[in-house]
Design an enzyme around this catalytic site. Structure first.
Site, mmCIF file in Angstrom:
data_model
loop_
_atom_site.group_PDB
_atom_site.id
_atom_site.type_symbol
_atom_site.label_atom_id
_atom_site.label_comp_id
_atom_site.label_asym_id
_atom_site.label_seq_id
_atom_site.Cartn_x
_atom_site.Cartn_y
_atom_site.Cartn_z
ATOM 1 C CG ASP A 293 2.154 -6.513 0.570
ATOM 2 O OD1 ASP A 293 1.546 -5.453 0.780
ATOM 3 O OD2 ASP A 293 2.061 -7.490 1.341
HETATM 4 C C1 NOJ Z 1 0.640 -4.830 3.479
HETATM 5 C C2 NOJ Z 1 -0.040 -6.147 3.658
HETATM 6 O O1 NOJ Z 1 0.908 -7.197 3.626
HETATM 7 C C3 NOJ Z 1 -1.105 -6.425 2.622
HETATM 8 O O2 NOJ Z 1 -1.802 -7.579 2.998
HETATM 9 C C4 NOJ Z 1 -2.034 -5.253 2.475
HETATM 10 O O3 NOJ Z 1 -3.032 -5.542 1.546
HETATM 11 C C5 NOJ Z 1 -1.218 -4.047 2.064
HETATM 12 N N1 NOJ Z 1 -0.245 -3.759 3.082
HETATM 13 C C6 NOJ Z 1 -2.086 -2.809 1.818
HETATM 14 O O4 NOJ Z 1 -2.594 -2.340 2.990
#
Ligand code: NOJ
Length: 761
Positions: A293
């Site tokens: 993430d």
């Molecule tokens: C953080 C989020 O937790 C995740 O769900 C998302 O896909 C990513 N950022 C990218 O934007």
């Protein structure tokens, strides 16, 4: 007689030919797939052998786009093969320009894979995922994901960070809006449908994009519903509840997974070898790749798991995180770690192999560029019609006193009250990077169009959902006084749910409760339409209003969907994908809880205000409940009314006893006993009475959406086998134990039509 035997032979022959054709077709498709896989493997290996270590590391790097720009440093990085993937670049021209540098100017011409959070639509916004889950309609959810994929692909996006299949039992958690509810079976079914919708049968086909099941794992088990927080889940519970939907997505062919931000039992997901390697790859045979993430690799340091960036990179790679999103530890340290012998180059090869394989599967080497004109227009009528259908099926009718709904279209005047009646941005919900409010049709617009402007009077009452200033109340009361009914739009703006937008109090914000009371005092019938990203504790408004439609954040087509439901063009058919608590203090409250040694009943609940002064306190007869909030939720999981009524009767079971390798059929008759055509989601729940590890009081094991005309009756049948009843025992073995099972069928998780069977050895 002769004729009869000829006929018989003919049927057999025809049957064989038919089976052969189907079987043959299937096996040809399988052969083609194998051949394609073989071809892709060959190409991947050939390319991999030509990559320098630095170029390999480049494939493992994902960076953010530069808002339609290609600054010099960025260009050089692409040219050098130092970037494998870019997220958040949606300007098609820039995207094609970037791709041209990668494919035509870099040494090996490896295309970039462009990623984006396409969560519930791209330009045409569908209901938030929690709303989509309320449709209990996998075919519709799959079709909606296909629309989202096609629109995203139009802009060159070939990888979405969806579906989000985190189970949560905490509506305070802001990201409940993004998930598919509290239940592993429902989430698995709908998550797999999303994967199929995004990816189609062929990833290289126009309009197919790679899915990413996230956030692996137990992200929704965050302590206190505070985002990013600690998850402590026993190993067997982890597998029975939180991992199940991920397994379903892997089985449906999900190309990628995303490691979660949180730690699970002390080990952050991004550095969790047990999850990413042992379970995902070892046990489940997952062949795709795992992306971290956003900066979750460097967060290994903040967690207190890795000492510095180098150690974080080392831990993440060794655990099985193939690509690093946003943070830069892979670029900076992997080469050094390989040279020092702390990371084996073969592990890097393995990650790169997975990434290149997806690029081949997506056809990016053959068709790296995007030509929007080759796709159907975004926001076209078909896409909007599907978004409207999804919005209609997502709305849950929670209350309808004296059948006040649907309203007659001949009504003289309605007061439309509440800022959310005309909030084109907020109706879209969380995660709508590419949706725009200019494309929204609001409920106010749709109701005005349906009834004609002279029949609608609008007052906001409160400027936004959080307003505490009541100066708009008088205008709302005036509107109510000249009307025959009040359509009161309540809830929370979209910004009150979503990532890190958690709430400790999940009541109606601002002065909305007061607005409800003020309008109820006018004596006019009140229909509450609630737009929200989570269950809200709305118990105190139920006695003030006549009807409640819970609409979540319904997306672009909120207006037409809600208007059709209010005026009976369509009947509500949504069912709650999550339990609605009576009070925030009841959380966690979910239907598949354990029985405990002292389960509460209506009789055993001691109500706080009934307890005599200085009453003697003893243990005998006490049960598991709250003095002030009892033990039952406001609305149970699976609940939802319609404008018609459904009668369930005649539950039947094909056998009272089955062996481990046999299946059992359970059926019921369901009849539409009202005046409206309606759809009902028939639900099947099971309880395993005694086990090595105690089992929940009920578990959803099947559901079917059926459409019935007034007076029409159908038989609905479910089949259960031993595998459907398995769980992880104390030794962490997946088992189905012989013994007795109760089965219920009905319209929600409190269904009372019951039968039972036994599994024998
Ligand atoms: C953080 C989020 O937790 C995740 O769900 C998302 O896909 C990513 N950022 C990218 O934007």
């Amino acid at each position: 007689m002769k004729l009869f035997s000829h006929l018989f032979l003919f049927i057999i022959l025809f049957g064989c030919i038919f089976v052969n054709i189907i079987w043959g077709k299937k096996s040809i498709a399988r052969d083609v797939k194998h051949a394609q896989e073989g071809e892709i493997n060959k190409k991947t290996e050939a390319l991999l052998s030509r990559l320098t270590l630095r170029e390999k590391i480049g494939q493992m790097v994902q960076v953010n786009g530069q808002n339609g720009q290609i600054p010099d440093e960025f260009r050089t990085a692409i040219l050098n093969g130092s970037i494998g993937s870019i997220l958040n670049e949606v300007d098609v021209k820039t995207l094609n320009d970037i791709q041209r540098i990668a494919v035509e100017e870099s040494r090996l011409g490896i295309p970039i894979i462009f990623a984006r959070d396409v969560i519930h639509g791209f330009k045409t916004i569908f209901p938030i995922p929690l709303g989509l889950a309320a449709t209990w309609n996998p075919e519709l959810v799959e079709a909606g994901s296909r629309v989202a994929a096609t629109e995203a692909a139009t802009y060159g996006i070939r990888w979405t960070f969806a579906p989000m299949v985190d189970i949560t039992r905490d509506p305070r958690w802001g990201r409940i809006a993004e998930c598919l509810g509290e239940d592993p079976y429902l989430t698995s079914t709908l998550g797999a449908a999303m994967v199929r919708g995004f990816q189609g049968d062929d990833l290289s086909a126009p309009g197919s994009i790679a899915a990413c099941a996230k956030h692996f794992a137990a992200y929704g088990a965050a302590e206190g519903g505070r985002d990013y927080n600690t998850a402590s889940v026993p190993g067997n519970e982890l597998r029975d509840v939180y991992l199940k939907p991920f397994k379903a997505c892997v089985d449906a062919g999900a190309a990628t997974l995303m490691a979660a931000f949180n730690e699970i039992n002390g080990v952050p997901a991004t550095g969790n070898k047990f999850l990413l390697n042992d379970v995902l790859r070892g046990e489940w045979g997952f062949k795709g790749f795992v992306v971290s993430d956003w900066s979750s690799v460097t967060q290994l340091i903040t967690h207190g798991f890795s000492e510095n960036e180098k150690e974080a990179a080392c831990a993440a790679v060794k655990a099985g995180t193939d690509m690093e999103m946003a943070s830069t530890t892979y670029q900076t340290y992997i080469e050094e770690l390989v040279k020092e012998g702390r990371i084996n180059e073969e592990d890097i090869n393995q990650s790169v192999r997975r990434i290149l394989t997806l690029k081949y599967q997506l056809g990016l080497f053959d068709n790296p560029y995007t030509e929007p004109a080759a796709f159907p227009a975004v926001l076209n009528d078909n896409h909007k019609a599907l978004a409207k259908k999804a919005a209609i099926q997502s709305v849950v009718l929670l209350q309808n006193n004296k059948y006040i709904l649907p309203l007659s279209k001949d009504i003289q005047k309605v007061a439309v009250i509440g800022s959310l009646a005309d909030a084109p941005h907020d109706q879209l919900g969380t995660w709508i990077f590419d949706g725009h409010k200019k494309n929204s049709i609001t409920p106010l617009q749709a109701i005005t169009e349906f009834l004609g402007p002279s029949k609608v009077v609008f007052a906001k009452g409160l400027e936004i959902s959080r307003t505490r200033d009541t100066k708009g109340f008088q205008q709302a009361v005036d509107a109510a006084n000249v009307s025959d009914a009040i359509l009161l739009f309540l809830g929370e703006e979209s910004i009150l749910s979503g990532e890190s937008h958690c709430r400790a109090d999940i009541g109606l914000p601002g002065a909305q409760q007061q607005l409800v009371e003020t309008l109820a005092a006018t004596g006019k019938p009140v229909v509450a339409i609630i737009l929200a990203g989570r269950p809200l504790t709305i118990g105190s408004i139920l006695e003030k209003v006549d009807a409640v439609l819970y609409a979540w954040h319904p997306g672009t087509m909120a207006g037409p969907a809600i208007s059709d439901l209010i005026f009976g063009v369509e009947a509500p058919s949504g069912k709650l994908p999550v339990t609605f608590p009576l009070a925030v203090g009841q959380i966690p409250i979910y239907y598949s809880h354990k029985n405990t040694g002292k389960p509460a009943t209506k009789e055993s609940w001691q109500k706080m205000y009934d307890i005599p002064v200085e009453a003697f306190q003893l243990s005998i007869g006490n049960t598991s409940h709250y003095l002030d909030a009892g033990f039952e939720p406001l609305f149970p999981f699976g609940f939802g009314l319609s404008y018609t009524t459904f009668e369930y009767k005649n539950i039947k079971i094909s056998a009272g006893q089955i062996k481990m390798n046999e299946t059992v059929d359970i059926s019921t008759e369901i009849k539409n006993t009202g005046q409206f055509t309606g759809e009902e989601v028939v639900q099947l729940y099971v309880r395993d009475l005694f086990a090595d590890r105690t089992r929940p009081v009920r578990e959803l094991k099947g559901f079917q959406r059926v459409r019935l005309e007034p007076g029409e009756q159908k038989t609905v049948t479910f089949t259960l086998g031993a595998k459907d009843l398995s769980f992880y025992n104390r030794k962490m073995q997946q088992v189905t134990e012989p013994g007795k099972f109760f089965v219920w069928i009905g319209g929600n998780s409190n269904a009372d039509l019951k039968t039972e069977f036994e599994i024998i050895k």
